[in-house]
Design an enzyme around this catalytic site. Structure first.
Site, PDB file in Angstrom:
ATOM      1  N   LYS A   8       0.846  -1.205   0.000  1.00 21.01           N
ATOM      2  CA  LYS A   8       0.000   0.000   0.000  1.00 21.01           C
ATOM      3  C   LYS A   8       0.870   1.239   0.000  1.00 21.01           C
ATOM      4  CE  LYS A   8       0.929   1.598   4.267  1.00 21.01           C
ATOM      5  NZ  LYS A   8       1.504   2.907   4.572  1.00 21.01           N
ATOM      6  N   ASP A 135      -2.250  -1.382   9.902  1.00 16.17           N
ATOM      7  CA  ASP A 135      -2.498  -1.425   8.460  1.00 16.17           C
ATOM      8  C   ASP A 135      -3.155  -2.724   8.000  1.00 16.17           C
ATOM      9  OD1 ASP A 135      -1.491   1.103   7.877  1.00 16.17           O
ATOM     10  OD2 ASP A 135       0.551   0.377   7.637  1.00 16.17           O
TER      11      ASP A 135
END
Length: 289
Positions: A8, A135
Site C-alpha cells: 500500500k 495497516d
C-alpha cells in the site's frame, strides 16, 4: 491456499492527535498497489505454527506478523490450531512504509477463514486484523480507502484514475516508533488539506487529488535520499511525489507507463529497490485454493 498480498501507499497521511492509550488518531487515504508478497498457508497436524520466509532478515518465530495473525485468528474464533505451515515469498521491501508485514498478516487471516470454513464477515476479519497491526484491516480490503483513527475505521472511495506508480526505497532505516515520537515533539506542524482531498476523491477528481497528496511525517523525518528521488520523479513528469507511511519509500504518480519506466530506470542507477506498479482494486488475490 496461496495468495498474492498487495503493498500500500498513503496518498495522504495526517496525524490528528495522540490518544490516551499512547496510539495516534490518523486520517489517511490508502491505496493498494501491484507489488505483491506471495503467502502460502498449509494445514498440518503438528499443532504448531511454522513460518518459512524467503528473506532471512525476517524472523520465523512468534514475533513475525504472520504468526501473530494466525494466533489472533485462533484466539478470536476459539478454533483449535491443528497445525500450520506459512510460507512467505517476500517481494515488498521490508521496513519501507509499504505495509509488507501487514499484507502478510492479512493474507494469513483471509486464508485461515477459508481453510477452517469459519465464515467470518469482512468486519470480523478486520476486527482480528487491527489487533495484529494498524495497516492490517486495509490490507484485507485494498482499493482506494479512507482510514481513520488507528486504521480500524475504513470507508471505500471511488478508484483513482488509471496511472503508474513508481516506488523507490532508499537504503535508509526509519523506526516507526521514533517517527511518532519526533512528531509529538514537533511544533508548528502544517496539516494536509484533508477535507479537500476527501472531496476530490469522492467526486472522482483524481487530478485534483494528486495535487493534494501529502504526508505529515515528511516534516519530522529526515530521509536523506528523499529530495533526490523527488527531483528525479519530477524530472520525468510525475503528477505527485510523496513518502509513504513513516518511510523511507517515496512514490511517484505518472500518467503514462513510459514516463514511469524511464523514471524507474534512472532511479535504478543509484538504488536497488525500485518498482513500477499500478493501483489495484483489491489487496488480496487468490492464486491457488
Amino acid at each position: 491456499m496461496k495468495i498474492k498480498a498487495a503493498a500500500k501507499i498513503n496518498l495522504l497521511l495526517d496525524i490528528l492527535k495522540k490518544l490516551d492509550n499512547g496510539y495516534h488518531s490518523l486520517f489517511m487515504i490508502m491505496q493498494s498497489v501491484s507489488c505483491f508478497d506471495e503467502v502460502e498457508v498449509n494445514l498440518t497436524d503438528s499443532g504448531k505454527i511454522v513460518i518459512d520466509c524467503s528473506n532471512a532478515a525476517l524472523a520465523n518465530d512468534e514475533t513475525n506478523i504472520a504468526y501473530k495473525a494466525a494466533k489472533a485468528f485462533f484466539d478470536y474464533t476459539k478454533l483449535e490450531n491443528r497445525g500450520l505451515e506459512i510460507k512467505i515469498q517476500k517481494n515488498i521491501p521490508m521496513a519501507a512504509g509499504l505495509a509488507g508485514g501487514s499484507a502478510d498478516g492479512a493474507a494469513v487471516i483471509f486464508a485461515l477463514n477459508r481453510l477452517y470454513e469459519a465464515k467470518l464477515s469482512d468486519n470480523e476479519l478486520r476486527k482480528i486484523g487491527v489487533k495484529v497491526g494498524a495497516d492490517v484491516p486495509f490490507s484485507l480490503m485494498g482499493g482506494t480507502a479512507l482510514a481513520l483513527n488507528i486504521g480500524e475505521i475504513l470507508a471505500p472511495l471511488p478508484e483513482i484514475e488509471d496511472c503508474f506508480i513508481v516506488l523507490a526505497k532508499p537504503d535508509e532505516a526509519v523506526a516507526t516508533g521514533g517517527a511518532y515520537a519526533s512528531f509529538d515533539k514537533a511544533h508548528n506542524i502544517r496539516h494536509p488539506d484533508n477535507a479537500s482531498m476527501l472531496e476530490a476523491l469522492a467526486n472522482g477528481d483524481s487530478e485534483r487529488a494528486f495535487a493534494l497528496v501529502e504526508n505529515v511525517f515528511e516534516q519530522v523525518i529526515d530521509v536523506h535520499a528523499r529530495p533526490y528521488i523527488k527531483d528525479i520523479m519530477r524530472k520525468f513528469g510525475c503528477k505527485a511525489a510523496c513518502m509513504s507511511g513513516s518511510g523511507p519509500t517515496v512514490f511517484g504518480v505518472f500518467d503514462t507507463e513510459k514516463k514511469a519506466n524511464d523514471c524507474a530506470e534512472e532511479l535504478r542507477k543509484t538504488m536497488k529497490e525500485v518498482f513500477v506498479t499500478t493501483p489495484t482494486e483489491k489487496a488480496i488475490e487468490i492464486i491457488e485454493e
